[in-house]
Design a protein around this motif. Structure first.
Motif, mmCIF file in Angstrom:
data_model
loop_
_atom_site.group_PDB
_atom_site.id
_atom_site.type_symbol
_atom_site.label_atom_id
_atom_site.label_comp_id
_atom_site.label_asym_id
_atom_site.label_seq_id
_atom_site.Cartn_x
_atom_site.Cartn_y
_atom_site.Cartn_z
ATOM 1 N N PRO A 15 10.412 -56.668 -19.081
ATOM 2 C CA PRO A 15 8.946 -56.673 -19.031
ATOM 3 C C PRO A 15 8.371 -55.833 -17.892
ATOM 4 O O PRO A 15 7.174 -55.546 -17.885
ATOM 5 C CB PRO A 15 8.606 -58.160 -18.838
ATOM 6 N N ASP A 16 9.214 -55.437 -16.947
ATOM 7 C CA ASP A 16 8.731 -54.612 -15.830
ATOM 8 C C ASP A 16 8.869 -53.116 -16.091
ATOM 9 O O ASP A 16 8.429 -52.300 -15.281
ATOM 10 C CB ASP A 16 9.498 -54.961 -14.546
ATOM 11 N N SER A 17 9.498 -52.761 -17.213
ATOM 12 C CA SER A 17 9.687 -51.348 -17.540
ATOM 13 C C SER A 17 8.658 -50.922 -18.569
ATOM 14 O O SER A 17 8.777 -51.238 -19.756
ATOM 15 C CB SER A 17 11.107 -51.114 -18.078
ATOM 16 N N HIS A 18 7.638 -50.209 -18.109
ATOM 17 C CA HIS A 18 6.548 -49.797 -18.989
ATOM 18 C C HIS A 18 6.684 -48.328 -19.371
ATOM 19 O O HIS A 18 7.315 -47.538 -18.666
ATOM 20 C CB HIS A 18 5.200 -50.033 -18.306
ATOM 21 N N PHE A 19 6.077 -47.983 -20.494
ATOM 22 C CA PHE A 19 6.077 -46.587 -20.915
ATOM 23 C C PHE A 19 5.353 -45.746 -19.873
ATOM 24 O O PHE A 19 4.251 -46.080 -19.439
ATOM 25 C CB PHE A 19 5.377 -46.438 -22.266
ATOM 26 N N ASN A 20 6.000 -44.677 -19.450
ATOM 27 C CA ASN A 20 5.445 -43.793 -18.431
ATOM 28 C C ASN A 20 5.398 -42.381 -19.009
ATOM 29 O O ASN A 20 6.417 -41.711 -19.122
ATOM 30 C CB ASN A 20 6.301 -43.833 -17.167
ATOM 31 N N ARG A 21 4.213 -41.954 -19.371
ATOM 32 C CA ARG A 21 4.053 -40.658 -20.027
ATOM 33 C C ARG A 21 4.605 -39.514 -19.176
ATOM 34 O O ARG A 21 5.126 -38.535 -19.712
ATOM 35 C CB ARG A 21 2.562 -40.434 -20.343
ATOM 36 N N SER A 22 4.527 -39.653 -17.853
ATOM 37 C CA SER A 22 4.997 -38.582 -16.983
ATOM 38 C C SER A 22 6.511 -38.401 -17.083
ATOM 39 O O SER A 22 7.034 -37.321 -16.814
ATOM 40 C CB SER A 22 4.598 -38.858 -15.528
ATOM 41 N N GLN A 23 7.223 -39.459 -17.466
ATOM 42 C CA GLN A 23 8.675 -39.352 -17.593
ATOM 43 C C GLN A 23 9.110 -38.576 -18.827
ATOM 44 O O GLN A 23 10.266 -38.149 -18.929
ATOM 45 C CB GLN A 23 9.309 -40.750 -17.615
ATOM 46 N N VAL A 24 8.194 -38.396 -19.772
ATOM 47 C CA VAL A 24 8.531 -37.662 -20.993
ATOM 48 C C VAL A 24 7.576 -36.483 -21.197
ATOM 49 O O VAL A 24 7.370 -36.028 -22.320
ATOM 50 C CB VAL A 24 8.496 -38.593 -22.230
ATOM 51 N N SER A 25 6.990 -36.001 -20.103
ATOM 52 C CA SER A 25 5.975 -34.940 -20.213
ATOM 53 C C SER A 25 6.504 -33.699 -20.929
ATOM 54 O O SER A 25 5.764 -33.038 -21.654
ATOM 55 C CB SER A 25 5.452 -34.568 -18.823
ATOM 56 N N GLU B 130 7.052 -48.910 -28.835
ATOM 57 C CA GLU B 130 8.448 -48.679 -29.189
ATOM 58 C C GLU B 130 9.359 -48.770 -27.974
ATOM 59 O O GLU B 130 10.459 -49.330 -28.049
ATOM 60 C CB GLU B 130 8.601 -47.313 -29.876
ATOM 61 N N TRP B 131 8.918 -48.212 -26.851
ATOM 62 C CA TRP B 131 9.750 -48.276 -25.644
ATOM 63 C C TRP B 131 9.884 -49.708 -25.146
ATOM 64 O O TRP B 131 10.989 -50.181 -24.871
ATOM 65 C CB TRP B 131 9.174 -47.397 -24.532
ATOM 66 N N GLU B 132 8.750 -50.405 -25.031
ATOM 67 C CA GLU B 132 8.778 -51.730 -24.414
ATOM 68 C C GLU B 132 9.465 -52.769 -25.295
ATOM 69 O O GLU B 132 10.167 -53.647 -24.793
ATOM 70 C CB GLU B 132 7.357 -52.150 -24.035
ATOM 71 N N LYS B 133 9.301 -52.667 -26.617
ATOM 72 C CA LYS B 133 9.950 -53.639 -27.502
ATOM 73 C C LYS B 133 11.415 -53.297 -27.739
ATOM 74 O O LYS B 133 12.286 -54.181 -27.706
ATOM 75 C CB LYS B 133 9.224 -53.716 -28.840
ATOM 76 N N HIS B 134 11.711 -52.026 -27.975
ATOM 77 C CA HIS B 134 13.062 -51.633 -28.379
ATOM 78 C C HIS B 134 13.813 -50.839 -27.296
ATOM 79 O O HIS B 134 14.974 -51.104 -27.012
ATOM 80 C CB HIS B 134 13.006 -50.812 -29.661
ATOM 81 N N GLY B 135 13.141 -49.849 -26.732
ATOM 82 C CA GLY B 135 13.816 -48.956 -25.796
ATOM 83 C C GLY B 135 14.351 -49.650 -24.560
ATOM 84 O O GLY B 135 15.425 -49.304 -24.072
ATOM 85 N N THR B 136 13.614 -50.640 -24.068
ATOM 86 C CA THR B 136 14.069 -51.342 -22.856
ATOM 87 C C THR B 136 15.379 -52.085 -23.086
ATOM 88 O O THR B 136 16.069 -52.427 -22.120
ATOM 89 C CB THR B 136 13.005 -52.341 -22.358
ATOM 90 N N CYS B 137 15.722 -52.322 -24.332
ATOM 91 C CA CYS B 137 16.976 -53.021 -24.636
ATOM 92 C C CYS B 137 18.162 -52.073 -24.701
ATOM 93 O O CYS B 137 19.288 -52.511 -24.943
ATOM 94 C CB CYS B 137 16.829 -53.784 -25.955
ATOM 95 N N SER B 138 17.910 -50.795 -24.491
ATOM 96 C CA SER B 138 19.009 -49.823 -24.492
ATOM 97 C C SER B 138 19.092 -49.087 -23.159
ATOM 98 O O SER B 138 19.762 -48.063 -23.052
ATOM 99 C CB SER B 138 18.806 -48.808 -25.619
#
Length: 246
Positions: free
Chosen positions: A97-107, A134-142
């Motif tokens: 829950p602390d890992s949020h989508f960060n647009r700058s990381q995928v600019s 998609e990142w917060e629900k699924h991506g954080t689990c990988s």
């Protein structure tokens, strides 16, 4: 003549020695636990579902759709997601829950994401809400395998490698509103990829079963296509399905 060390100094030296040994043991234990945690985390899921969605089917429902602020997407399958899964059919979600989508990381990936991973939800947007979900629900689990940048890049690369529309068109299956047998669609994809896909359908306003989403299974490193260990339980298709235009 060497004077004997006072007992207090002996005690102090012994305490320092004992403390040092304890610190070293604690350090070794922490390192071991860290390696164990990494090993466990890397095995926290068994495989990915890579899911591509046909926009014509998404839009041809009672709910309709909204084109993104960047304009109407290309007439092509778009990415829905890259979803970690377990072999028993369950899946992890919202793992950090602390890992949020960060647009700058995928600019450096945004233009590709807008083309290959467009949003069709209403109200219209630039894709950020969709990608964040998609990142917060699924991506954080990988995250033990793919950090945020590599998660999105992996999905984009899979889209280029597993392009569905050319596969279907080369088999004479076109998005022209016509109907095709489910076995023909599945067979065309299996012949091209070497593995059996899962086909999900939805229903349009007239009650027609439509080709909606295609699931392909990927190993838990996000590298190779594999045979699905277990099939999804999403909406099943009729024996004949419509491939709507977009």
């Amino acid at each position: 003549m060497e004077l004997p060390t006072p007992p207090l100094l002996h005690t102090h030296s012994a305490m320092k020695s004992t403390s040092s040994i304890l610190l070293i043991k604690l350090f070794i234990l922490q390192c071991s636990l860290s390696l164990l945690c990494v090993a466990v985390a890397q095995q926290d899921f068994d495989f990915f579902y890579f899911v591509q969605q046909w926009p014509g089917s998404y839009c041809d429902t009672k709910a309709s759709c909204c084109y993104p602020t960047t304009g109407k997407p290309a007439t092509d399958f778009g990415i829905h997601g890259l979803w970690p899964n377990y072999k028993d059919g369950s899946y992890p979600s919202n793992c950090d829950p602390d890992s949020h989508f960060n647009r700058s990381q995928v600019s450096d990936l945004i233009s590709r994401m807008q083309r290959s991973w467009p949003t069709l939800a209403c109200p219209r947007g630039d894709g950020s809400l969709f990608w964040s979900h998609e990142w917060e629900k699924h991506g954080t689990c990988s995250e033990s395998v793919l950090d945020q940048h590599h998660y999105f890049k992996t999905a984009l690369n899979l889209k280029e490698t597993l392009g569905l529309l050319p596969i279907l068109q080369s088999a004479g299956i076109n998005p022209d509103g016509g109907s095709y047998s489910l076995s023909r669609i599945r067979g065309a994809i299996k012949d091209a990829l070497g593995f059996t896909p899962w086909i999900e359908c939805n229903v349009d306003a007239s009650g027609n079963s439509q080709l909606y989403q295609v699931y392909v299974c990927i190993d838990n490193q996000g590298s190779n296509t594999i045979e699905c260990p277990v099939l999804p339980t999403g909406s099943k298709c009729a024996s004949t399905v419509q491939f709507p235009s977009f």
